[in-house]
Write an enzyme that holds these catalytic residues in place. Structure first.
Site, PDB file in Angstrom:
ATOM      1  N   LYS A 138       6.156   7.532   0.167  1.00 42.84           N
ATOM      2  CA  LYS A 138       6.600   8.943   0.838  1.00 42.84           C
ATOM      3  C   LYS A 138       7.886   9.560   0.334  1.00 42.84           C
ATOM      4  O   LYS A 138       8.357  10.362   1.008  1.00 42.84           O
ATOM      5  CB  LYS A 138       6.100   8.791   2.280  1.00 42.84           C
ATOM      6  CG  LYS A 138       4.978   8.446   2.875  1.00 42.84           C
ATOM      7  CD  LYS A 138       4.839   8.596   4.281  1.00 42.84           C
ATOM      8  CE  LYS A 138       3.303   8.414   4.663  1.00 42.84           C
ATOM      9  NZ  LYS A 138       3.172   8.520   6.121  1.00 42.84           N
TER      10      LYS A 138
ATOM     11  N   ASP B 177       6.987   3.952   3.532  1.00 43.71           N
ATOM     12  CA  ASP B 177       7.488   5.100   4.481  1.00 43.71           C
ATOM     13  C   ASP B 177       8.823   4.940   4.586  1.00 43.71           C
ATOM     14  O   ASP B 177       9.560   5.383   3.932  1.00 43.71           O
ATOM     15  CB  ASP B 177       6.751   4.861   5.816  1.00 43.71           C
ATOM     16  CG  ASP B 177       6.930   5.983   6.892  1.00 43.71           C
ATOM     17  OD1 ASP B 177       7.618   6.826   6.423  1.00 43.71           O
ATOM     18  OD2 ASP B 177       6.160   5.990   7.886  1.00 43.71           O
ATOM     19  N   SER B 178       9.273   4.163   5.740  1.00 44.41           N
ATOM     20  CA  SER B 178      10.801   4.158   5.834  1.00 44.41           C
ATOM     21  C   SER B 178      11.269   3.069   4.993  1.00 44.41           C
ATOM     22  O   SER B 178      12.515   3.121   4.674  1.00 44.41           O
ATOM     23  CB  SER B 178      11.309   3.745   7.410  1.00 44.41           C
ATOM     24  OG  SER B 178      10.753   2.125   7.566  1.00 44.41           O
ATOM     25  N   GLY B 179      10.344   2.119   4.325  1.00 40.82           N
ATOM     26  CA  GLY B 179      11.097   1.371   3.470  1.00 40.82           C
ATOM     27  C   GLY B 179      11.719  -0.089   4.161  1.00 40.82           C
ATOM     28  O   GLY B 179      12.122  -1.111   3.595  1.00 40.82           O
TER      29      GLY B 179
ATOM     30  N   ASP C 289      -4.900   2.073   6.760  1.00 40.99           N
ATOM     31  CA  ASP C 289      -5.827   2.319   8.369  1.00 40.99           C
ATOM     32  C   ASP C 289      -5.249   3.243   9.307  1.00 40.99           C
ATOM     33  O   ASP C 289      -3.735   3.517   9.084  1.00 40.99           O
ATOM     34  CB  ASP C 289      -5.806   0.822   8.922  1.00 40.99           C
ATOM     35  CG  ASP C 289      -4.615   0.634   9.483  1.00 40.99           C
ATOM     36  OD1 ASP C 289      -3.715   0.382   8.899  1.00 40.99           O
ATOM     37  OD2 ASP C 289      -4.426   0.362  10.821  1.00 40.99           O
TER      38      ASP C 289
ATOM     39  N   ASP D  85       0.823  -1.140   0.212  1.00 38.61           N
ATOM     40  CA  ASP D  85       0.062  -0.015   0.171  1.00 38.61           C
ATOM     41  C   ASP D  85       0.810   1.265  -0.148  1.00 38.61           C
ATOM     42  O   ASP D  85       0.713   1.886  -0.907  1.00 38.61           O
ATOM     43  CB  ASP D  85      -0.899  -0.004   1.418  1.00 38.61           C
ATOM     44  CG  ASP D  85      -0.178  -0.401   2.555  1.00 38.61           C
ATOM     45  OD1 ASP D  85       0.904  -0.450   2.607  1.00 38.61           O
ATOM     46  OD2 ASP D  85      -0.934  -0.332   3.560  1.00 38.61           O
TER      47      ASP D  85
ATOM     48  N   THR E 156      10.022  -2.377   6.283  1.00 38.10           N
ATOM     49  CA  THR E 156       9.324  -3.615   6.225  1.00 38.10           C
ATOM     50  C   THR E 156       9.669  -4.345   4.834  1.00 38.10           C
ATOM     51  O   THR E 156      10.097  -5.531   5.067  1.00 38.10           O
ATOM     52  CB  THR E 156       8.043  -3.183   6.214  1.00 38.10           C
ATOM     53  OG1 THR E 156       7.739  -2.552   7.170  1.00 38.10           O
ATOM     54  CG2 THR E 156       7.118  -4.505   6.275  1.00 38.10           C
ATOM     55  N   LEU E 157       9.703  -3.429   3.831  1.00 31.34           N
ATOM     56  CA  LEU E 157       9.805  -4.065   2.692  1.00 31.34           C
ATOM     57  C   LEU E 157      11.396  -4.661   2.253  1.00 31.34           C
ATOM     58  O   LEU E 157      11.743  -5.656   1.858  1.00 31.34           O
ATOM     59  CB  LEU E 157       9.581  -3.180   1.507  1.00 31.34           C
ATOM     60  CG  LEU E 157       8.267  -2.968   1.198  1.00 31.34           C
ATOM     61  CD1 LEU E 157       8.224  -1.956  -0.128  1.00 31.34           C
ATOM     62  CD2 LEU E 157       7.694  -4.190   0.733  1.00 31.34           C
TER      63      LEU E 157
ATOM     64  N   ARG F 166     -10.310   1.803   6.558  1.00 36.03           N
ATOM     65  CA  ARG F 166      -9.629   0.837   5.421  1.00 36.03           C
ATOM     66  C   ARG F 166     -10.717   1.142   4.386  1.00 36.03           C
ATOM     67  O   ARG F 166     -10.244   0.957   3.120  1.00 36.03           O
ATOM     68  CB  ARG F 166      -9.446  -0.414   6.019  1.00 36.03           C
ATOM     69  CG  ARG F 166      -8.198  -0.859   6.625  1.00 36.03           C
ATOM     70  CD  ARG F 166      -7.802  -2.050   6.658  1.00 36.03           C
ATOM     71  NE  ARG F 166      -6.996  -2.421   7.817  1.00 36.03           N
ATOM     72  CZ  ARG F 166      -5.536  -2.365   7.927  1.00 36.03           C
ATOM     73  NH1 ARG F 166      -4.881  -2.054   6.725  1.00 36.03           N
ATOM     74  NH2 ARG F 166      -4.856  -2.767   8.617  1.00 36.03           N
TER      75      ARG F 166
HETATM   76  P1  IMP Z   1       7.960   1.339   6.387  1.00 35.77           P
HETATM   77  O1  IMP Z   1       8.459  -0.010   6.956  1.00 35.77           O
HETATM   78  O2  IMP Z   1       8.307   2.344   7.288  1.00 35.77           O
HETATM   79  O3  IMP Z   1       7.979   1.553   4.927  1.00 35.77           O
HETATM   80  O4  IMP Z   1       6.095   1.065   6.964  1.00 35.77           O
HETATM   81  C1  IMP Z   1       5.304   0.800   5.973  1.00 35.77           C
HETATM   82  C2  IMP Z   1       3.943   0.314   6.492  1.00 35.77           C
HETATM   83  O5  IMP Z   1       3.543   1.103   7.488  1.00 35.77           O
HETATM   84  C3  IMP Z   1       2.848   0.308   5.426  1.00 35.77           C
HETATM   85  O6  IMP Z   1       2.832  -0.894   4.942  1.00 35.77           O
HETATM   86  C4  IMP Z   1       1.735   0.733   6.301  1.00 35.77           C
HETATM   87  O7  IMP Z   1       1.355  -0.344   6.917  1.00 35.77           O
HETATM   88  C5  IMP Z   1       2.317   1.912   7.326  1.00 35.77           C
HETATM   89  N1  IMP Z   1       2.176   3.051   7.045  1.00 35.77           N
HETATM   90  C6  IMP Z   1       3.151   3.966   6.801  1.00 35.77           C
HETATM   91  N2  IMP Z   1       2.753   5.225   6.437  1.00 35.77           N
HETATM   92  C7  IMP Z   1       1.354   5.138   6.691  1.00 35.77           C
HETATM   93  C8  IMP Z   1       0.410   6.031   6.510  1.00 35.77           C
HETATM   94  O8  IMP Z   1       0.626   7.266   6.101  1.00 35.77           O
HETATM   95  N3  IMP Z   1      -0.876   5.656   6.501  1.00 35.77           N
HETATM   96  C9  IMP Z   1      -1.257   4.206   6.928  1.00 35.77           C
HETATM   97  N4  IMP Z   1      -0.224   3.378   7.030  1.00 35.77           N
HETATM   98  C10 IMP Z   1       1.053   3.608   7.022  1.00 35.77           C
HETATM   99 MG    MG Z   2       0.797  -2.162   5.502  1.00 35.33          MG
END
Ligand code: IMP
Ligand code: MG
Length: 165
Positions: A123, A95-97, A150, A92, A99-100, A156
């Site tokens: 982002k 953000d920080s990347g 969410d 979806d 997780t991926l 959602r």
């Molecule tokens: P990352 O590992 O920091 O890239 O986090 C990504 C995950 O954080 C996404 O899959 C979302 O589940 C959640 N997330 C990050 N930003 C948002 C947001 O603006 N709204 C809702 N969920 C977010």
């Molecule tokens: Mg997610």
């Protein structure tokens, strides 16, 4: 409102066309990262005009601070072999990347024919992910909800994407 229903629909159709062209042959497996992907994946899969399969990943972050560790535990991953398939991980929002990045290492170790990411929103906070091949929209630096996204499991179902505040 950040992205309305019509703008999302147009962009998802375009992404479907891009993905259709990008995979002229071979088996394509879309892997959605639950739960946030569920609305986007449903629309995206129907916008891709070639054979494909769909599966999911269920990941759980350690602790409450999702961004803090980047450590991810997989609760479910596809049991089919990935070795001869094109894998497109559908997410979806990036953000920080972190997780991926962690999930991609896990998937790559299963030796897919190709491995790429399709994210509806980016982002652009993360240092660029090398495998991020398809992006719907660049997202503003706000907390977004709707169209699968969410806040504490709410919102959602909204058909558009809005700034939580
Ligand atoms: P990352 O590992 O920091 O890239 O986090 C990504 C995950 O954080 C996404 O899959 C979302 O589940 C959640 N997330 C990050 N930003 C948002 C947001 O603006 N709204 C809702 N969920 C977010
Ligand atoms: Mg997610």
């Amino acid at each position: 409102m950040v992205f309305d229903q019509a703008a999302i629909a147009r962009r998802v159709q375009d992404l479907g066309q891009e993905i259709t062209r990008a995979y002229p042959d071979g088996e394509l497996l879309l892997i959605g990262l639950l739960k946030g992907c569920f609305v986007f994946l449903a629309d995206l899969a129907r916008a891709i005009e070639r054979p494909l399969q769909v599966d999911f990943l269920v990941a759980s972050s350690y602790g409450a601070g999702k961004v803090s560790s980047g450590e991810v535990r997989l609760l479910y991953e596809p049991s089919v072999p990935l070795a001869d398939r094109h894998i497109l991980l559908v997410e979806d929002i990036i953000d920080s990347g972190r997780t991926l990045a962690s999930l991609m290492d896990r998937l790559r170790s299963r030796g897919p024919r190709s491995l790429a990411i399709c994210a509806l929103l980016d982002k652009r906070i993360a240092s660029p992910l090398p495998d991020l091949r398809f992006v719907g929209f660049t997202a503003p630096p706000a907390f977004l909800v709707g169209y699968g996204l969410d806040h504490a499991e709410e919102f959602r179902h909204l058909p558009y994407i809005a700034d939580l505040s």
